[in-house]
Design a protein around this motif. Structure first.
Motif, PDB file in Angstrom:
ATOM      1  N   VAL A 129       1.039  -1.327  -0.155  1.00 37.42           N
ATOM      2  CA  VAL A 129       0.006  -0.023  -0.021  1.00 37.42           C
ATOM      3  C   VAL A 129       0.831   0.940   0.229  1.00 37.42           C
ATOM      4  O   VAL A 129       0.364   2.796  -0.246  1.00 37.42           O
ATOM      5  CB  VAL A 129      -0.918  -0.034   1.469  1.00 37.42           C
TER       6      VAL A 129
ATOM      7  N   MET B  81      -0.191   4.923  -1.762  1.00 39.15           N
ATOM      8  CA  MET B  81      -0.191   6.002  -0.880  1.00 39.15           C
ATOM      9  C   MET B  81       0.266   7.428  -1.068  1.00 39.15           C
ATOM     10  O   MET B  81      -0.460   7.937  -0.816  1.00 39.15           O
ATOM     11  CB  MET B  81      -0.233   5.577   0.503  1.00 39.15           C
TER      12      MET B  81
ATOM     13  N   PRO C 211      -0.271   9.901   4.704  1.00 41.79           N
ATOM     14  CA  PRO C 211      -1.328   9.417   5.893  1.00 41.79           C
ATOM     15  C   PRO C 211      -0.041   8.567   6.676  1.00 41.79           C
ATOM     16  O   PRO C 211       0.820   8.381   6.634  1.00 41.79           O
ATOM     17  CB  PRO C 211      -1.838   8.232   5.191  1.00 41.79           C
TER      18      PRO C 211
ATOM     19  N   GLU D 248      -4.766   4.003  10.067  1.00 47.16           N
ATOM     20  CA  GLU D 248      -5.904   4.227   8.022  1.00 47.16           C
ATOM     21  C   GLU D 248      -7.337   3.689   9.429  1.00 47.16           C
ATOM     22  O   GLU D 248      -7.981   4.285   8.790  1.00 47.16           O
ATOM     23  CB  GLU D 248      -5.118   3.432   7.759  1.00 47.16           C
TER      24      GLU D 248
ATOM     25  N   TRP E 146      -7.543  -4.052   3.860  1.00 43.26           N
ATOM     26  CA  TRP E 146      -6.407  -3.915   2.967  1.00 43.26           C
ATOM     27  C   TRP E 146      -7.127  -5.489   1.668  1.00 43.26           C
ATOM     28  O   TRP E 146      -6.510  -5.598   0.408  1.00 43.26           O
ATOM     29  CB  TRP E 146      -5.289  -3.455   2.392  1.00 43.26           C
TER      30      TRP E 146
ATOM     31  N   SER F  99      -7.812   8.361   0.992  1.00 40.41           N
ATOM     32  CA  SER F  99      -5.929   8.427   0.528  1.00 40.41           C
ATOM     33  C   SER F  99      -5.610   7.267  -0.761  1.00 40.41           C
ATOM     34  O   SER F  99      -6.811   6.503  -1.317  1.00 40.41           O
ATOM     35  CB  SER F  99      -5.558   7.316   2.483  1.00 40.41           C
TER      36      SER F  99
ATOM     37  N   GLU G   1      -4.489   5.054  -1.982  1.00 43.61           N
ATOM     38  CA  GLU G   1      -4.892   3.812  -2.912  1.00 43.61           C
ATOM     39  C   GLU G   1      -6.472   3.505  -3.170  1.00 43.61           C
ATOM     40  O   GLU G   1      -6.024   2.072  -3.618  1.00 43.61           O
ATOM     41  CB  GLU G   1      -3.535   2.609  -2.005  1.00 43.61           C
ATOM     42  N   TRP G   2      -6.855   4.033  -2.701  1.00 46.85           N
ATOM     43  CA  TRP G   2      -8.474   3.775  -2.459  1.00 46.85           C
ATOM     44  C   TRP G   2      -8.778   4.040  -3.947  1.00 46.85           C
ATOM     45  O   TRP G   2     -10.632   3.612  -3.909  1.00 46.85           O
ATOM     46  CB  TRP G   2      -8.855   3.752  -1.421  1.00 46.85           C
TER      47      TRP G   2
ATOM     48  N   PRO H 297      -5.014  13.630   4.041  1.00 43.87           N
ATOM     49  CA  PRO H 297      -5.301  12.352   3.773  1.00 43.87           C
ATOM     50  C   PRO H 297      -6.823  12.014   4.574  1.00 43.87           C
ATOM     51  O   PRO H 297      -7.456  10.986   4.477  1.00 43.87           O
ATOM     52  CB  PRO H 297      -4.243  11.319   4.269  1.00 43.87           C
TER      53      PRO H 297
END
Ligand code: HEA
Ligand code: HEA
Ligand code: CUA
Ligand SMILES: [Cu+2]
Lengths: 361, 200, 656
Positions: C192, C196, C290, C368, C507, C602, C604-605, C626
């Protein structure tokens, strides 16, 4: 919520303070340490309860209800005053506790006048206690005898690897480190028999490295002391070359191998009695095979005869000098010290063989 | 790595990463690696500290001698090699290929001489690591450093070969700059080792 | 520019994909398992040859010596294996000035399961390789714990021999620490972290692949020690000298295995640091990172600085036992003795920071998970970042709290007690900030949130027992007893492992593109939580009563509690089956995951699940923090070049 936290703290404190966390108190040190522990509990239970209360309250009060799937909380980014508070208060608490712990440590390790010195020598897997210059002689014993009420200074050394000397009922321990002498101070204040344990992993026999501690009245202690011979051979043998030994007097001058001499070696010199039961020697150890019950039958087993020799004498000699060549059923290699052949003189071993072959039923 | 500068327009690749710092990644990586290396030496110096200072034993061990003068020459050799590799770097920055090649060859040979003299010293010391704790830490620290010299020499050899093959240019010389940083570290560390073991 | 041209004109034929129909000699020439097998043999031959040669030169007999060969082989075989597998190919080509393969990115990404079994430079593949491998070691290490508990079920039990028992708990701890907790965090972050920060990959992808391949080597080596004559290493994960310098061959497997695991984590840390410093997306300032990135930044600093110490300590052990050096020999002779306590200082100078290496990434995960599931910004973001750095700095000043009873100079205990106690302040800041983040949020009680809250509960308990341990007189009583075992598991299981579970549940959709089963997840959490406490809670009590740790048998006084603990621990073991089942079943048949199932901000999503092969079509531009949950219209990053990306004015208003 504050109420819930207060009630929770009160209940939990009542519970934890009513539990007997420490073993039977047998020294002035353990009294102070267990008080310190109570103080630590009083300081930490509220912290724990506050954290828990907030977690539980938030889950109960702020959990997502149906229909709130897309709702977000208020965008609070911080609050400086609050953050300062929860930095400063724990810091003050920590300094306070550390200060208190320091006074406890000082008191526990204070030099007391009139203290008696006992040397603790450790070796895989046995303790040996030496009382230098008591009544004009030096006494060596595999069991620790202590007079009640008298401050004791332990001087601890190791012949091989790191061991540790721990008496739970005194709440004191320190490592025995090869090459240096470490110091431990205890004032026993309760009559009784307590375990002394090795708490530093020192090999396969680590969990069997135990000794008994006997706290007795000063007069009983004196009586025991006066019965002891001067300068008996060290129970766990001569130190390796290079150990600048303060107490080692070298191997005792052994006479011809008689059963009586063997008994003396068995009960003191080699520490056999810590592990073996043998009525003739008054030994009641349970780590190794019960020699009364099974020495003869074990030696009569065909496998033993093949490995340790056909006669009882040969068998016993092999069992002492090469202990893992044949392992009696139910036991493991690695426990009985394997270096008696080096540590004991051949005369001592011969005496042991003589004694054991006559004593074994 | 020079290769990073070449684009391969014909095939699909990752979007070029945004550069969020002026430091070159390989240089930063090497600096961090050197921090780790310093800590390895730190651990060995801790051992040295305990054996020499905490135990209160004489240094060197009774009956042994440490040849500080002879090794002083060796130290000078290693120091000069730092200058020569710097000269090589300055040369290539100015586009002077001869300076690059000569500097690299000189550096390599000086490093090799150092290593040779060090082994020679071992052979003639007359005492072995198992004789005493002092000897143990003496051989360990110099040996650890020797191992680093060896690794550094391997890297220098690569650089030397590549400089003879016509690699490196005033714009692209990271491939020799980064091993150079390592070599300077090896030299600097020797000063510390030499001071601690021989001089003090 | 002559050089670069030379490097790139001669393209070596691109490696053909697919496996069959390649003749064996070609397979042996190309990096991969066939060549690795061949090179293993070469490595062994090298070990035999070099030791025989050296012994011959030194007039030592016998010339063929098993112990010496094993020592060298444990180093050489893995290195040859890596050579064979192709971990160094590119560098060797590059360093010798030979033409390298052009960057076709052919080897990027995973197209079938086979691609997980080769040297793969893609950080997402490496992340999964790392995570799966370390979970394998969790299961093995956990099964060893079951053996410990079986032996301890009643006093005088003969389920194992004493040597075996010592070996089992040593391998248990070593596997779980060195090849589970430390690398699993590196694995999750590997996946990640580049996403990120908006980077297409890590800074050094090939070094990253090498880091991964060092890991199974270290782990399998430790495990293989059970096969060594004389049994596995049996000196605890602490391997105190001089016990460990005088042990059967199994000890080598620890000393050398740790080197591989250690280099693996140093290389990864270096990679993370360079990636974070040089590859952040435009607009991603340090205070927009993040907190997971911050946490890994802090952890990597610890790794780079501390890990060399354990490498050195194990080198000392190797030198002492193989070549009879005298680092720890206290009986050499007058005025020439080694120093035993030095080992402990060096070991703990690594291993205390190591416990934060095992915790800080978890703190990042919890930040997170809590922000996303409470739908609120992290409370006191800057303090959260600063407290991480404070823990890093303080972490280097407390190592001797493991040595309060070691017989070191008594005065050292006092400063160490104070610094140790003070570490609870930055840690407390984190706990309290998480609590404040929960406050007035909208709490989604997903499985990862349950694990996060469970973590807060259990870690507070474990941390508080740690603070008690900092108090010297109290530590003198409980040091080396089961109280320590309880502390270890409350911080490592209730702390690290809970955060790892939270991270996996969080994740998993991103990594696999599948959703996990929430019902099984909840069952997993509650059963783990309950049996965890039942197993490790009572250990505090028997420890205070004086039951020593690392014992094969104990006095009858503790029989009842130990039986209870053993039974509960077996149930605790069974709860792992729920997790295993959930993972395996969901990975194969779970419902497909959307790109952003948790509605997180953030970066990665913001890409598909699993992410595209090069992460981003264009590097995003970061325009806000973030964790701006609840801020109307807030965005963290947009997929536009910096010039076009303008911050929506609404965000600006709400944040200032
Ligand atoms: C993840 C791993 C991890 C973590 C995070 C910690 C965290 C801490 N540890 Fe632990 N520790 C271990 C793993 C870990 N430990 C291991 C494996 C061992 C045994 C090694 C061996 O011998 O095999 C060990 C042993 C160990 C010892 C040595 C015991 C002995 O052998 O005699 C000590 C002594 O001081 C100690 C202390 C602490 C402290 C003070 C913290 C602190 O960081 C904890 C801080 C956290 C909190 C305090 C909770 C949250 C804070 C608040 C809610 C704020 C308010 C609180 C207060 C003001 C108190 N630990
Ligand atoms: C992350 C670290 C970690 C984790 C997760 C664990 C997990 C467990 N540990 Fe461990 N432990 C340590 C780190 C850890 N431990 C350390 C550092 C030490 C100190 C060692 C030393 O002294 O050197 C130690 C020591 C230690 C001891 C003390 C040994 C001694 O001093 O004599 C004990 C005793 O009970 C113990 C028990 C357990 C148990 C029951 C689990 C359980 O939680 C394990 C549960 C997991 C599984 C069981 C595996 C997965 C399950 C399956 C594959 C399903 C199948 C299962 C069944 C059929 C039962 N551990
Ligand atoms: Cu001696 Cu454990
Ligand atoms: Cu610690």
């Amino acid at each position: 919520m504050i109420l819930a936290a207060a009630v929770g703290t009160a209940i939990l404190l009542a519970i934890v303070l009513s539990i007997n966390w420490f073993p039977t108190h047998a020294s002035t040190q353990i009294n102070r340490t267990s008080t310190l522990y109570d103080v630590l509990l009083i300081a930490s239970v509220p912290i724990f309860v506050i954290v828990e209360t907030v977690v539980v309250f938030c889950v109960w009060r702020f959990r997502m209800r149906p229909g709130e799937e897309l709702k977000d909380g208020p965008p609070i980014h911080g609050n400086t005053r609050l953050e300062v508070v929860w930095t400063v208060i724990p810091a003050l608490l920590m300094f306070g506790l550390a200060g208190y712990a320091y006074t406890v440590l000082r008191a526990n390790e204070a030099n007391k006048s009139g203290a008696m010195t006992v040397q603790v020598t450790t070796r895989q897997f046995a303790f040996e206690f030496t009382y230098p210059h008591q009544d004009g002689k030096t006494v060596i014993s595999p069991i620790l005898y202590l007079p009640k009420g008298k401050p004791v200074v332990f001087k601890i050394r190791s012949y091989d690897v790191v061991h540790s000397f721990f008496v739970p009922n005194f709440a004191e321990k320190i490592d025995a480190v090869p090459g240096i002498t470490t110091t431990l101070r205890v004032t026993p204040n309760r009559i009784g028999t307590y375990p002394a344990e090795c708490t530093e992993l020192c090999g396969p026999g680590h969990s069997f490295m135990r000794a008994a501690v006997q706290v007795m009245t000063p007069s009983a202690f004196q009586a025991w002391l006066s019965r002891q011979p001067n300068n008996g051979p060290p129970p766990i043998g001569a130190p390796p070359s290079g150990v600048s030994a303060a107490s080692s007097k070298g191997p005792a001058k052994t006479s011809k191998p008689t059963a009586a001499a063997g008994k003396a070696v068995f009960t003191s010199a080699a520490g056999c009695s810590t592990c073996h039961t043998l009525a003739a020697a008054g030994a009641t150890g349970t780590i190794g095979p019960n020699l009364d019950q099974r020495l003869r039958s074990d030696c009569a087993k065909p496998a033993s005869k093949r490995i340790r020799g056909p006669t009882l004498e040969q068998c016993i000699h092999a069992a002492i000098t090469r202990p893992y060549a044949y392992i009696p059923s139910g036991f493991h290699a690695g426990i009985m010290p394997a270096d008696f052949a080096k540590r004991l003189t051949s005369a001592q071993i011969a005496a042991l063989v003589k004694f054991l072959s006559s004593a074994a039923k | 790595m020079e290769s990073a500068s070449v684009t391969h327009a014909e095939h699909h690749g990752p979007p070029p990463a945004h550069r969020s710092s002026r430091v070159e990644p390989p240089v930063l990586g090497m600096v961090l690696f050197i921090i780790s290396e310093i800590m390895i030496f730190g651990a060995f110096f801790t051992a040295y500290f305990f054996i020499r200072v905490v135990t209160h034993d004489p240094w060197p061990a009774p009956g042994t001698k440490i040849p500080e003068a002879a090794t002083g020459i060796n130290t000078a050799i290693l120091l000069v090699s730092s200058l020569t590799i710097h000269w090589a770097l300055v040369s290539i920055k100015r586009g002077n290929r001869f300076g690059l090649k000569a500097g690299m060859v000189l550096t390599f040979l000086l490093g090799l001489t150092f290593l040779f003299l060090q082994v020679n010293e071992y052979v003639h010391l007359g005492w072995a690591p198992r004789d005493s704790a002092q000897a143990t830490i003496f051989y360990s620290l110099t040996g650890l450093h020797g191992a680093h010299v060896f690794v550094g020499l391997c890297a220098l050899l690569m650089v030397t070969i590549r400089s003879f093959r016509g690699h490196y240019s005033p714009e692209h010389h990271q491939g020799m700059e980064v091993p150079g940083i390592y070599w300077h570290f090896v030299d600097g560390m020797w000063i510390v080792v030499y001071t601690a073991l021989y001089v003090l | 520019m002559a050089t670069t041209v030379a490097e790139h004109t001669t393209a070596v034929t691109t490696p053909a994909r697919g496996r069959s129909r390649v003749p064996l000699p070609a397979k042996l020439r190309r990096g991969g398992w066939y060549r690795a097998a061949l090179f293993d043999v070469l490595g062994l031959g090298f070990a035999v040859g070099i030791t025989a040669l050296l012994r011959f030169v030194n007039h030592q007999h016998p010339v063929i010596d098993g112990h010496a060969i094993t020592t060298v082989a444990l180093f050489s075989v893995p290195v040859f294996f890596l050579l064979g597998l192709g971990a160094f190919d590119y560098w060797l080509y590059w360093a010798s000035g030979r033409p390298t393969r052009p960057e076709t990115h052919e080897d990027h990404g995973a197209h079938s399961w086979r691609d997980y079994f080769r040297v793969n430079p893609d950080h997402k593949v490496i992340g999964i390789q790392y995570t799966v491998t370390s979970f394998f070691f969790l299961f093995v290490g956990g099964m060893l714990a079951m053996l410990i508990r079986a032996q301890l079920a009643k006093p005088g039990m003969n389920f194992l021999t004493p040597e075996e028992f010592n070996g089992v708990f040593s391998v248990h701890a070593s596997l779980l620490i060195f090849v589970f907790v430390i690398p699993v965090f590196a694995g999750l972050a590997n996946f990640v972290l580049p996403l990120m920060i908006g980077a297409p990959d890590m800074a050094f992808p090939r070094l990253n692949a090498l880091s991964y391949w060092l890991l199974p080597i270290g782990g399998l080596m430790m495990l293989a020690s059970f096969l060594a004559p004389g049994g596995s290493f049996a000196t605890g994960w602490t391997a105190y000298a001089p016990l460990s310098t005088d042990m059967p061959i199994g000890q080598l497997f620890f000393s050398i295995g740790v080197q591989f695991a250690g280099f693996s984590s140093i290389f990864t840390a270096l990679n993370f640091l360079v990636t974070i410093i040089t590859m952040r997306a435009p607009g991603m300032s340090f205070f927009r990172l993040p907190l997971l990135v911050w946490a890994n930044f802090a952890t990597s600093l610890l790794v780079v600085i501390a890990t060399p110490f354990i490498a050195s300590s194990q080198f000392f052990i190797l030198l002492d036992s193989a070549l009879h050096f005298n680092f720890f020999n206290a009986f050499v002779g007058p005025h020439t003795n080694g120093n035993v306590l030095m080992y402990q200082h060096i070991f703990w100078f690594y291993s205390h920071p190591a416990v934060y290496i095992m915790m800080l990434p978890g703190f990042g995960i919890i930040s997170e998970v809590i922000a996303v599931n409470a739908r609120k910004p992290i409370f006191g973001y800057r303090m959260m970042a600063f407290s991480l750095i404070a823990i890093v700095v303080l972490g280097f000043t407390v190592w001797a709290h493991h040595m309060f009873v070691s017989g070191m100079q008594p005065w050292i205990r006092i400063p160490m007690m104070v610094t140790t106690a003070i570490i609870s302040v930055p840690t407390g800041i984190k706990i309290f900030s998480w609590l404040a983040t929960l406050w007035r949020g909208v709490l989604h009680m997903s499985t990862q949130m349950l694990f996060a809250l469970g973590f807060i509960t259990m870690f507070t308990l474990g941390g508080i027992s740690g603070v008690m341990l900092a108090m010297v007189p109290f530590d003198i009583h409980v040091s080396q007893t089961y109280f320590i075992v309880a502390h270890i598991h409350y911080v490592l299981f209730g702390g690290s492992l809970f955060t790892i579970f939270a991270g996996v549940y969080h994740w998993f959709p991103k990594m696999t593109g599948r959703m996990l089963d929430e019902r099984l997840g909840r069952l997993h959490f509650w059963s783990t939580f309950i049996f965890f406490n039942l197993t490790f809670g009572p250990m505090h009590y028997i420890g205070l009563l004086g039951m020593p740790r690392r014992v094969y048998s104990y006095s009858a006084q503790f029989a009842g509690w130990n039986l209870f603990i053993s039974i509960c621990s077996f149930f605790l073991g069974l709860t792992f089956l729920i997790f295993l089942w959930n993972i395996v079943a969901s990975w194969r048949h779970g419902p497909r995951a959307a790109g952003n199932p948790w509605r997180a901000l953030s970066l990665e999503w913001q890409v598909s699940s699993p992410p595209p092969i090069f992460n981003f079509e264009t590097i995003p531009t970061v325009v806000g923090g973030p964790y701006e949950y609840g801020v109307p219209g807030a965005v963290h990053g947009v997929f536009k070049p910096p010039a076009e990306a303008r911050r929506p004015s609404a965000v600006a208003v709400a944040r200032e």
